[in-house]
Design a protein around this motif. Structure first.
Motif, PDB file in Angstrom:
ATOM      1  N   GLU A  65      35.647  41.565 -34.874  1.00  0.00           N
ATOM      2  CA  GLU A  65      36.093  42.953 -34.902  1.00  0.00           C
ATOM      3  C   GLU A  65      37.544  43.035 -35.350  1.00  0.00           C
ATOM      4  OE1 GLU A  65      34.264  45.689 -34.412  1.00  0.00           O
ATOM      5  OE2 GLU A  65      32.488  44.459 -34.065  1.00  0.00           O
ATOM      6  N   LYS A  68      42.821  46.896 -33.403  1.00  0.00           N
ATOM      7  CA  LYS A  68      43.497  48.175 -33.633  1.00  0.00           C
ATOM      8  C   LYS A  68      44.706  48.257 -32.713  1.00  0.00           C
ATOM      9  CE  LYS A  68      39.730  51.125 -35.110  1.00  0.00           C
ATOM     10  NZ  LYS A  68      39.092  52.407 -34.860  1.00  0.00           N
ATOM     11  N   SER A  71      45.199  54.247 -31.902  1.00  0.00           N
ATOM     12  CA  SER A  71      43.942  54.994 -31.996  1.00  0.00           C
ATOM     13  C   SER A  71      43.843  55.762 -33.310  1.00  0.00           C
ATOM     14  CB  SER A  71      43.814  55.952 -30.812  1.00  0.00           C
ATOM     15  OG  SER A  71      44.886  56.889 -30.838  1.00  0.00           O
ATOM     16  N   ASP A  75      38.569  52.796 -38.922  1.00  0.00           N
ATOM     17  CA  ASP A  75      37.645  51.699 -38.662  1.00  0.00           C
ATOM     18  C   ASP A  75      37.561  50.806 -39.886  1.00  0.00           C
ATOM     19  OD1 ASP A  75      37.012  52.513 -36.088  1.00  0.00           O
ATOM     20  OD2 ASP A  75      35.425  53.856 -36.788  1.00  0.00           O
ATOM     21  N   TYR A  77      36.066  48.787 -42.999  1.00  0.00           N
ATOM     22  CA  TYR A  77      35.082  49.112 -44.028  1.00  0.00           C
ATOM     23  C   TYR A  77      33.900  48.166 -43.893  1.00  0.00           C
ATOM     24  CZ  TYR A  77      32.940  49.352 -48.635  1.00  0.00           C
ATOM     25  OH  TYR A  77      32.056  49.460 -49.659  1.00  0.00           O
ATOM     26  N   GLU A  78      32.721  48.716 -43.777  1.00  0.00           N
ATOM     27  CA  GLU A  78      31.505  47.913 -43.683  1.00  0.00           C
ATOM     28  C   GLU A  78      30.902  47.784 -45.071  1.00  0.00           C
ATOM     29  OE1 GLU A  78      30.178  46.311 -41.076  1.00  0.00           O
ATOM     30  OE2 GLU A  78      31.845  46.950 -39.838  1.00  0.00           O
TER      31      GLU A  78
END
Length: 141
Positions: A65, A68, A71, A75, A77-78
């Motif tokens: 993962e 971060k 906040s 996210d 990039y998939e």
């Protein structure tokens, strides 16, 4: 209804599909050897094959993962792992017209890919012939 001969059948079909894509890319590189500013393209075949093998044979599926620190951070990039990643092959000196296709490298890669494509086809045929032999032998029982 889908009938699967063996667990390696889907893996071999993915390998053949990726090899066909690579063959098209390399052929395109050779065809554009005289196109100004053309950069040769290729796929990351080995990574795509490893990912497919992990999916098919239950390899290590651990995912790292992205950390971060806020906040507000986006996210990760998939990437779509169903298709091999196409990239520009670098490392060759560009000619005066900006083209960096090396015909020696491309013809070598084309030959290697062709041999591996044919080997994958033969492996798929062998896999199917073993299954056919079992069915033929069971008819005589």
């Amino acid at each position: 209804m889908s009938f699967q001969i063996s667990s390696s059948e889907k893996y071999l079909e993915s390998a053949i599909s990726a090899r066909a894509i690579r063959q098209d890319l390399i052929s395109g590189n050779i065809a554009n050897a005289d196109t100004p500013y053309y950069k040769p393209r290729d796929i990351d075949f080995e990574s795509a094959l490893i990912d497919e093998a992990n999916k098919e044979f239950g390899g290590n599926q651990q995912k790292l993962e992205l950390a971060k620190t806020s906040s507000n951070m986006m996210d990760a990039y998939e990437e779509d792992m169903d298709k091999p990643t196409i990239f520009f092959r670098d490392g060759h000196l560009a000619r005066n017209d900006g083209n960096s296709v090396d015909l020696d490298v491309e013809s070598t890669e084309l030959s290697k890919n062709s041999v591996m494509y044919n080997a994958s086809i033969e492996a798929l045929k062998k896999d199917a012939s073993i299954f056919k032999a079992v069915i033929a032998a069971s008819k005589n029982i």
